[in-house]
Design a protein around this motif. Structure first.
Motif, mmCIF file in Angstrom:
data_model
loop_
_atom_site.group_PDB
_atom_site.id
_atom_site.type_symbol
_atom_site.label_atom_id
_atom_site.label_comp_id
_atom_site.label_asym_id
_atom_site.label_seq_id
_atom_site.Cartn_x
_atom_site.Cartn_y
_atom_site.Cartn_z
ATOM 1 N N GLU A 1 0.836 -1.190 0.000
ATOM 2 C CA GLU A 1 0.000 0.000 0.000
ATOM 3 C C GLU A 1 0.880 1.253 0.000
ATOM 4 O O GLU A 1 2.021 1.220 0.461
ATOM 5 C CB GLU A 1 -0.916 0.014 1.225
ATOM 6 N N ARG B 1 -11.846 -4.333 -3.670
ATOM 7 C CA ARG B 1 -12.529 -3.928 -2.430
ATOM 8 C C ARG B 1 -11.556 -3.578 -1.311
ATOM 9 O O ARG B 1 -11.892 -3.717 -0.129
ATOM 10 C CB ARG B 1 -13.485 -5.025 -1.939
ATOM 11 N N ARG B 2 -10.347 -3.141 -1.640
ATOM 12 C CA ARG B 2 -9.403 -2.807 -0.574
ATOM 13 C C ARG B 2 -9.874 -1.632 0.289
ATOM 14 O O ARG B 2 -9.749 -1.690 1.516
ATOM 15 C CB ARG B 2 -8.031 -2.507 -1.171
ATOM 16 N N MET C 1 -12.411 -2.986 2.648
ATOM 17 C CA MET C 1 -11.791 -3.850 3.663
ATOM 18 C C MET C 1 -11.151 -3.011 4.767
ATOM 19 O O MET C 1 -11.210 -3.366 5.954
ATOM 20 C CB MET C 1 -10.745 -4.750 3.011
ATOM 21 N N ARG C 2 -10.545 -1.884 4.373
ATOM 22 C CA ARG C 2 -9.925 -1.014 5.396
ATOM 23 C C ARG C 2 -10.979 -0.420 6.327
ATOM 24 O O ARG C 2 -10.731 -0.271 7.532
ATOM 25 C CB ARG C 2 -9.112 0.082 4.714
ATOM 26 N N TRP D 1 -14.087 -10.848 4.546
ATOM 27 C CA TRP D 1 -13.467 -10.105 5.649
ATOM 28 C C TRP D 1 -13.615 -10.875 6.958
ATOM 29 O O TRP D 1 -12.674 -10.934 7.761
ATOM 30 C CB TRP D 1 -14.107 -8.723 5.783
ATOM 31 N N GLU E 1 -10.250 -4.773 -12.097
ATOM 32 C CA GLU E 1 -10.713 -5.721 -11.094
ATOM 33 C C GLU E 1 -11.652 -6.748 -11.711
ATOM 34 O O GLU E 1 -11.589 -7.943 -11.387
ATOM 35 C CB GLU E 1 -11.425 -4.971 -9.958
#
Length: 779
Positions: free
Chosen positions: A138, A418-419, A422-423, A457, A580
């Protein structure tokens, strides 16, 4: 030197050492996996020891003997050319000092090129390099970099200074020698800078890959492989993360999370060692970690069991005594259930070992929190955490302890993107309780992947919920009737161990059941996933009062009530972007096939509107028909408004895009259904409220209310006051409308445009594109 003896020649092969160890080891490992053989089976058939083969594959045997390679070639079924290549690599051996740079941060910061250390002079460069490696893959934001480089406040010229330090960092990572054609570097991102390097160039990334591999192995037959992966993963650590860095960098959330993963790996490693009866091998690692984590009861419990299993009962009892005294002096508390169970195991060796897994370990940095274990032995005066301590009315003996619920369904195997979402979900397990939300709601259109995100998740973070995970499909948008909260509470109470006599009478009293539910969850850390919710009222009785619990809700509705009244974090899902979507298609139809027809794959994702459900169905049909992507694209494109007939799987009603849309459409009131059908006649991508009123022949106020109802159901996309339908929803709306209804709507739209300035705000400015001619053509 013999193959076996060479195992001691290179005691540690870290990330990035593939350059230095040559290609013999990785190629043999690849050939062995191709043959479907374990290390033990391949070594036995080749007439060498398993340790010798392991050393070869890991690069510790730098130049294996020719007869060994020939034996392996026969065992693995290699061709003459493949054997010749192996022999050539073995003769030349690995080059020295020409490898690409690799970064080691699991311990003091070290930058290496090959096996040669590269000096990193100056504290600013070390801070920047450490932060970029810590955040990899990241990006580090500009603000993060500023805070790390200047903890006491930045100078005015800090933007230009950051640019200077980034330039110097790039030079450090620059190419050196012919093997460094694509060295790691630092690239600019919209928010900051990112270290661009493969994961195995950073020891933390290498460790994470090995840990993830080990956690995927759950069967008893995989114990050896899991133990080997965990051993290799923990070998990456030379001390705490960035041990020689400034405290501000060592306290970075990413550093804290990495230390937590180290503890998780150590717990799983110790549990696996105990199952394999190798407890002595776990002792040195655990003894080192308890010094770093002096109040972590899970680590101490495993150290006690490992010492006892090695015949060191006295040392095991000393560990318990030291921890008990430290807890009393520093926190004023007694040891928890897990540590007491381990102590009893040493005192009563005939009793069974506690069946505690590493997934039930307390989070790093929360030593005082009680993470209850679930051993097969308990102290006579103790009750199980999920056990109701009331005797049955009939006088029978109470049932044994109930295991913690683990109700999560199978997660999506092919999950991409979907990062950011997710965060946001990760805030549910934030280390700071004051900033940790209690509820997250995942909302979006039918088929956009809400359940896939929630379950993915939940599986990835289940370690943070040692008391279990509850899951229910509330059937808010399903053909069977939606579940009532009282019925769900009864299911949850049974899963939590409430005996039948403690359950509310049937039909269940919702208030009484909810009170008992909250009582059982008090002081626990448990995850509740409420899938497919209809509205906020269906969800509220299922919300626990315990702050340690977390709730993830998925719904096709916006659930604004939970956001406004219950403090939920809202996560809205949209369609996947083209890259994606292409990766998702490749995970189903084969990445090599997608790469071979990249343009056709992008077109297929476009035809599917980026909707994950549609992409999965298209990929499954490609596999079932053994078709090429371009031909399938032509078939879908030629279907026109009948594309939904192609986006389904025969015999599986749930695997049909039309069925997913239908479940949302049929819950709408009649007027909202009519508005949705009419929106399918849009000549442009979107329109305003006034244009929708002209299309439907209603007032702007009524039109606004209907559009809001459709937007709440995620059947209409709302952006900056304009409303439109996504590609597949538009096709579905056109299927539903009759010929007369469509003709009348288009006629109203043309007349509103023809009325001139008095109604111009509902005309050209309100529908994107020039729609008068297109509407006329359709009419």
């Amino acid at each position: 030197m013999s193959d076996t003896a060479s195992a001691t020649a290179d005691p540690q092969v870290g990330p990035g050492d593939e350059d230095e160890r040559g290609t013999v080891g990785p190629r043999i490992q690849s050939f062995r996996r191709r043959a479907g053989l374990s290390q033990e089976a391949a070594a036995s058939r080749a007439g060498i020891s398993t340790r010798a083969l392991r050393d070869i594959e890991r690069g510790r045997a730098r130049r294996p003997r020719v007869h060994t390679l020939r034996s392996l070639a026969g065992t693995l079924g290699l061709s003459d050319d493949e054997l010749a290549g192996l022999l050539a690599d073995a003769r030349t051996g690995p080059p020295r000092d020409t490898g690409r740079p690799s970064l080691l941060i699991l311990g003091p910061l070290v930058l290496r090129r090959g096996r040669t250390p590269v000096p990193v002079a100056g504290p600013m460069l070390r801070r920047l390099l450490g932060l970029l490696a810590l955040k990899h893959p990241e990006p580090a934001t500009q603000q993060e970099i500023t805070d790390i480089l200047w903890p006491s406040g930045p100078p005015r010229s800090h933007p230009s200074l950051i640019h200077t330090y980034v330039t110097q960092t790039r030079r450090l990572l620059g190419p050196c020698g012919p093997r460094s054609a694509r060295p790691p570097t630092v690239v600019r991102t919209p928010t900051g800078y990112r270290l661009e390097a493969s994961r195995n160039r950073v020891d933390l990334g290498h460790f994470d890959e090995l840990l993830a591999r080990a956690e995927r192995l759950h069967d008893a037959s995989d114990l050896e492989a899991r133990y080997a992966s965990l051993t290799e993963a923990l070998r990456c650590w030379r001390g705490p993360v960035l041990a020689d860095a400034d405290p501000v960098l060592r306290r970075h959330p990413a550093a804290v999370a990495a230390d937590e993963r180290r503890v998780r790996a150590a717990l799983l490693h110790a549990d696996t060692a105990l199952l394999l009866r190798r407890s002595g091998e776990a002792v040195p690692l655990l003894a080192d970690l308890v010094n770093t984590e002096p109040l972590h009861e899970g680590l101490h419990a495993r150290l006690i069991l490992a010492l006892a299993g090695s015949g060191e009962q006295a040392a095991a009892l000393q560990v318990f005594t030291r921890l008990r005294d430290r807890l009393d002096e520093e926190l004023g508390i007694e040891p928890g259930t897990e540590i007491r169970a381990a102590h009893l195991r040493v005192l009563r060796p005939r009793q069974p070992v506690p069946r505690r897994t590493a997934h039930q370990a307390p989070a790093h940095g929360e030593p005082a929190h009680r993470t209850e274990s679930h051993p097969t032995e308990t102290h006579p005066t103790e009750s199980h955490p999920t056990e109701i301590s009331r005797a049955p009315a009939d006088g029978t003996a109470p049932a044994g302890p109930t295991p913690p619920p683990a109700q999560l369904p199978l997660g999506a195997r092919s999950f991409v993107g979907r990062r950011p979402q997710m965060r946001v979900l990760d805030t549910l397990v934030a280390s700071d309780p004051a900033r940790r939300p209690h509820i997250a709601v995942v909302v979006g259109a039918p088929g956009v992947g809400k359940t896939a995100l929630a379950t993915h998740w939940a599986h990835a973070r289940r370690d943070h919920f040692p008391d279990g995970q509850l899951y229910v499909d509330l059937r808010g948008h399903s053909r069977p009737p939606a579940l009532r909260p009282g019925d769900v509470l009864t299911q949850f109470l049974r899963a939590l161990g409430a005996p039948p006599h403690a359950l509310p009478a049937h039909p269940p009293g919702e208030d009484e059941a909810a009170a008992l539910y909250r009582t059982l969850l008090a002081d626990k850390r448990l995850l509740i996933v409420l899938d497919n919710a209809r509205d906020a009222e269906q969800v509220r009785p299922l919300l626990p009062g315990a702050q340690g619990c977390a709730v993830v809700v998925t719904s096709r509705s916006r659930l604004a009530g939970l956001v406004s009244s219950d403090g939920a974090r809202r996560i809205a899902l949209d369609a996947l972007d083209p890259d994606e979507g292409r990766r998702l298609l490749g995970s189903i139809a084969g990445s090599c096939n997608v790469a071979a027809e990249e343009a056709a794959a992008r077109r297929l994702v476009e035809l599917c509107g980026g909707l994950p459900l549609a992409i999965r169905i298209a990929g499954a049909n490609l596999v079932a028909r053994n078709a090429n992507i371009a031909a399938h694209c032509a078939e879908l494109a030629g279907a026109g408004d009948g594309i939904l007939d192609r986006l389904r799987i025969e015999g599986d009603r749930r695997s049909a895009v039309r069925s997913a849309f239908e479940l949302s459409y049929r819950t709408l009131p009649d007027e909202a259904r009519r508005m949705f059908r009419l929106l399918g006649q849009l000549p442009g991508p979107d329109l305003t409220v006034d244009a929708a009123a002209a299309l439907a022949g209603t007032t702007p106020a009524a039109s606004a209310a209907l559009l809001a109802r459709l937007a709440d159901a995620h059947l209409v996309r709302e952006r900056a006051g304009r409303f439109g339908l996504d590609v597949l929803l538009r096709s579905y709306a056109r299927e539903l409308i009759g010929t007369d209804e469509a003709h009348t709507a288009r006629r109203r739209l043309m007349l509103s445009r023809a009325q001139g300035p008095a109604r111009r705000d509902s005309g050209q400015a309100n529908c994107s594109g020039s729609y008068a001619s297109s509407a006329g053509t359709r009419a």
